[in-house]
Design a protein around this motif. Structure first.
Motif, PDB file in Angstrom:
ATOM      1  N   ARG A 291       0.970   3.958  -3.153  1.00  0.00           N
ATOM      2  CA  ARG A 291       0.084   5.010  -2.658  1.00  0.00           C
ATOM      3  C   ARG A 291      -0.249   6.070  -3.716  1.00  0.00           C
ATOM      4  N   GLU A 292       0.741   6.394  -4.530  1.00  0.00           N
ATOM      5  CA  GLU A 292       0.561   7.477  -5.506  1.00  0.00           C
ATOM      6  C   GLU A 292      -0.313   7.077  -6.690  1.00  0.00           C
TER       7      GLU A 292
ATOM      8  N   LEU B 163       0.825  -1.212   0.000  1.00  0.00           N
ATOM      9  CA  LEU B 163       0.000   0.000   0.000  1.00  0.00           C
ATOM     10  C   LEU B 163       0.859   1.261   0.000  1.00  0.00           C
ATOM     11  N   ASP B 164       1.968   1.225   0.722  1.00  0.00           N
ATOM     12  CA  ASP B 164       2.861   2.402   0.757  1.00  0.00           C
ATOM     13  C   ASP B 164       3.503   2.625  -0.603  1.00  0.00           C
TER      14      ASP B 164
END
Ligand SMILES: O=c1ccn([C@@H]2O[C@H](COP(=O)(O)OP(=O)(O)O[C@H]3O[C@H](CO)[C@@H](O)[C@H](O)[C@H]3O)[C@@H](O)[C@H]2O)c(=O)[nH]1
Length: 478
Positions: free
Chosen positions: A342-343, A338-339
């Motif tokens: 994220r964009e 997810l990190d």
């Protein structure tokens, strides 16, 4: 289209749908068309046991036309009939069977009396109830013409092989239709459990199919003209599709996650996002979820993913709860996924406003389990697909889409069961960019055009329903 002015009493028809959005949505769309386009009065009988929240919201919507009345049939308790191995289909059958005990009094007390009852495939037992009261019935098979043709042929096939489907060599040849690959039909389609439905077809006055002439011309032609089908005691079929919910019908666009999703899509460039969703109940294994996540990440494409907890976690028979896990699926995704994304990615774990998503200008690809409603919604919105069939007749649907050039179907390598990350990356790229993506887009937009035409004034599906509605109004086959 505006309801026709008529001085006659409005014909009153009842529609009975089993629980779940895959059936309620097309039957409700048919009910709306009968009311809005043809001036009918329709009573929609909804099974409230196991009804997912999206179904309840859809049926309680204030946007339903005034002559469409929804009756929620009383709740039933089937818990004593369930075992640890009861699957989704059997559970639906049990719920419907228990609920049908209320049907005689509901049907006979309706005012004005109903002239006809339309049911979905899981509500087949209602046909006998209706027959006992001399109420004419219609079946709405909520999948393709291809599945309909196979259903009509199935008793013959079953008798030929004496119920042993392993005797079938590679392909099933439904008379006059495109050959079906055996691998696409087992498990999920060729099962003795389907026989009661097949045997009920002669009981009904007509079969509605959520398809249109230009989508399945060969099969529809065969059903109408092939000597095998002409020799069956089968009623006429009425292709009336694609009946899909409209953008305005999305019941949950007001939830936080739905709003978040649409707001996020608003910020993405046109045709840049792939939408990933496996229908109302589809789940993947934990290993498969992980490979899918990696593949999406490696593709470097933007994505929005309705990620339900993996199948190992969604207990057997939890079809209806699977999409409503408050914790979400994030904890089942690869560490840091997810990190890192994220964009350009968004993962949600609740119900998505699917038609609103598919019609959004930023969405250009759909990873779908090929439930027939999802297929129709994707075509109706002109979005190419990555076919990811999971159960029921979905592999049949996937094959048809690939043959039509509107989907690619990723496959596991060698003996593996899961589709690997490299294959996911490849198919996502192929749909979102390059020549294959362009060709697919062109093809799906062509089909979208035929769908619009079929539903428009004078179009084949419009005419099919209008012809029947006129007959009904005149008291013909009602
Ligand atoms: O987050 C979600 C998930 C689903 N949907 C809607 O739910 C419906 C799902 O229908 P479908 O795509 O047909 O999937 P299923 O619910 O799995 O459908 C069942 O019923 C279909 C019609 O008979 C069959 O084709 C499938 O194999 C069977 O699983 C569609 O209208 C979707 O738009 C949403 O709006 N949001």
């Amino acid at each position: 289209m505006v309801a026709r002015e008529t001085t006659q009493k409005k014909p009153h028809v009842a529609v009975l749908a089993s629980p779940g959005m895959g059936h309620v949505t097309p039957l409700l769309e048919l009910a709306k068309r009968l009311v809005v386009d043809h001036g009918f009065q329709v009573t929609f009988l909804a099974i409230s046991t196991d009804a997912p929240p999206a179904q309840i919201q859809l049926l309680n919507s204030s946007t339903l036309p005034p002559d469409l009345h929804v009756i929620h049939l009383p709740h039933v308790d089937v818990s004593n009939l369930l075992t640890a191995s009861t699957g989704v289909s059997v559970r639906i059958v049990l719920v419907v069977r228990q609920t049908l005990s209320y049907l005689p009094s509901v049907l006979t007390n309706m005012q004005p009396p109903i002239q006809s009852l339309i049911v979905d495939p899981f509500c087949g037992e209602a046909l006998e109830f209706a027959a006992a009261f001399s109420i004419p019935t219609y079946l709405f098979l909520t999948t393709s013409a291809s599945f309909t043709a196979l259903t009509m042929y199935f008793p013959t096939l079953h008798a030929q092989v004496d119920g042993d489907y392993s005797k079938i060599a590679e392909k099933v040849l439904v008379p006059g239709c495109n050959p079906l690959l055996l691998d696409d039909l087992i498990p999920g389609v060729l099962m003795p459990e389907v026989l009661p439905l097949c045997n009920r077809i002669p009981l009904v006055k007509g079969v509605f199919i959520n398809t249109w002439e230009e989508l399945e011309p060969v099969t529809l032609g065969a059903i109408r003209k092939n000597p095998f089908f002409l020799g069956l005691p089968a009623p006429p079929v009425y292709p009336i599709g694609p009946l899909t919910k409209g953008n305005e019908d999305e019941p949950l666009t007001s939830t936080m996650e739905s709003k978040k999703m649409l707001t996020w899509l608003d910020k993405q460039p046109p045709d840049s996002v792939v939408y990933v969703s496996f229908g109302s109940g589809g789940t993947l294994s934990g290993e498969q979820m992980s490979e899918l996540a990696w593949g999406l990440e490696l593709s470097q494409k933007r994505f929005v993913w309705v990620a339900r907890p993996p199948s190992e976690v969604s207990a057997s028979g939890s079809f209806f709860e699977a999409g409503y896990d408050a914790e979400g699926a994030a904890s089942y995704l690869p560490d840091g996924f997810l990190d890192r994304t994220r964009e350009r990615g968004l993962v949600i774990s609740s119900w998505a406003p699917q038609v609103a998503v598919l019609s959004h200008g930023s969405v250009a690809g759909f990873v779908t389990h090929c439930g027939w409603n999802s297929v129709l919604e994707s075509i109706a919105q002109g979005v190419g697909m990555i076919a990811w069939p999971l159960y029921a007749e979905q592999s049949m649907n996937a094959r048809m889409l690939v043959d039509m050039g509107v989907a690619v179907w990723p496959k596991p390598a060698g003996e593996r069961v899961v589709v690997g990350r490299g294959e996911v990356e490849r198919v996502v790229r192929s749909v979102m960019e390059g020549e294959q993506g362009k060709a697919m887009r062109q093809k799906v937009i062509e089909l979208q055009g035929t769908a619009l035409k079929a539903l428009g004034l004078g179009g084949s599906s419009n005419a099919s329903l209008a012809g029947l509605a006129d007959e009904w109004r005149a008291g013909g086959s009602l």
